[in-house]
Design a protein around this motif. Structure first.
Motif, PDB file in Angstrom:
ATOM      1  N   ARG A  32      -7.719  -3.613   2.127  1.00  0.00           N
ATOM      2  CA  ARG A  32      -7.005  -4.362   1.088  1.00  0.00           C
ATOM      3  C   ARG A  32      -6.609  -5.752   1.591  1.00  0.00           C
ATOM      4  N   ILE A  42      -5.051   5.904   5.292  1.00  0.00           N
ATOM      5  CA  ILE A  42      -4.158   4.987   4.586  1.00  0.00           C
ATOM      6  C   ILE A  42      -4.099   3.646   5.329  1.00  0.00           C
ATOM      7  N   CYS A  53      -1.536   5.025  -4.099  1.00  0.00           N
ATOM      8  CA  CYS A  53      -2.684   4.146  -4.369  1.00  0.00           C
ATOM      9  C   CYS A  53      -3.824   4.390  -3.389  1.00  0.00           C
ATOM     10  N   SER A  54      -3.504   4.924  -2.215  1.00  0.00           N
ATOM     11  CA  SER A  54      -4.547   5.151  -1.211  1.00  0.00           C
ATOM     12  C   SER A  54      -5.093   6.580  -1.256  1.00  0.00           C
ATOM     13  N   HIS A  68      -7.405   1.909   4.604  1.00  0.00           N
ATOM     14  CA  HIS A  68      -7.330   1.377   3.241  1.00  0.00           C
ATOM     15  C   HIS A  68      -6.519   0.085   3.226  1.00  0.00           C
ATOM     16  N   VAL A  97       0.852  -1.191   0.000  1.00  0.00           N
ATOM     17  CA  VAL A  97       0.000   0.000   0.000  1.00  0.00           C
ATOM     18  C   VAL A  97       0.886   1.239   0.000  1.00  0.00           C
TER      19      VAL A  97
END
Length: 232
Positions: free
Chosen positions: A175, A168, A158-159, A171, A154
């Motif tokens: 994921r 984050i 992408c977050s 997230h 991560v």
């Protein structure tokens, strides 16, 4: 006592030895670009000043004050400017050369591979949460042969947010398909890794190899990665 199933690691300064790899890269650039010709600073002074400026710019980046392009474009201009080098004499490719060469370095902290092998063998799912730029972080992971250890990688890109923003971490949990209660964050930065994870309800391991004094409350603290084997 909590039973952790998912371990989230920071990358730079926690597994991948940023300072050692950056030192090697900067020494190469000093020679490659002939920076000694300016006659006003040694390679050690160049590395020291770059480190100060880069850290300051990263704090601005993490605070949302500058973007990735600004960080990359000004750090060498400011570094060499401190030694009286005019901006027009700063080698045009030095910043790109740095971002190209640095992630190809492979130095990691002691016991990195042994500990990751141990944790995998114990059945933990391993993941990464990093503020580093996606294009560079994946090269670092491949160069240091760390990629196969991690299920989810991560990045801030992408977050859409940076540590210590709790989003984050949320997230990353999503994921990984897990919960905060089953998770543990391992990192070297008290604000980004420890406080960020705490605010997301995740227990933390503060990796403090220099044994810096602090007053923060952390779930665990270690000075060597091998110490993880003592409680995981």
């Amino acid at each position: 006592m909590k039973t952790y199933r998912h371990l989230f690691f920071d990358l730079d300064h926690t597994l991948w030895d940023f300072e050692r790899n950056a030192d090697e890269t900067l020494r190469h650039l000093y020679e490659h670009h002939g920076l000694g010709r300016f006659g006003t600073f040694t390679v050690e002074e160049f590395i020291g000043r770059y480190s100060e400026i880069n850290h300051a710019l990263w704090r601005l980046y993490q605070g949302g004050k500058i973007d990735q392009h600004q960080l990359r474009s000004v750090r060498f201009v400011r570094t060499l400017g401190k030694f009286g080098v005019p901006e027009e004499e700063v080698p045009a490719t030095i910043s790109k050369d740095f971002t190209d060469l640095l992630p190809q370095k492979s130095a990691v902290f002691p016991f990195t591979y042994e500990v990751l092998d141990y944790l995998q063998g114990r059945g933990y799912a391993l993941h990464l949460i990093t503020n580093g730029f996606k294009d560079i972080q994946y090269v670092k992971l491949n160069s240091s042969q760390l990629t196969p250890y991690f299920q989810e990688i991560v990045t801030s890109e992408c977050s859409g947010c940076l540590k210590p923003d709790r989003r984050i971490f949320e997230h990353a949990l999503e994921r990984a398909g897990t919960t905060a209660r089953e998770s543990l964050m391992i990192g070297d930065n008290l604000e980004c890794d420890v406080l960020g994870a705490y605010n997301a309800g995740i227990d933390q391991v503060y990796f403090n190899p220099d044994k810096r004094r602090h007053s923060a409350e952390v779930t665990y603290e270690i000075s060597c990665l091998s110490e993880l084997k003592g409680f995981l």
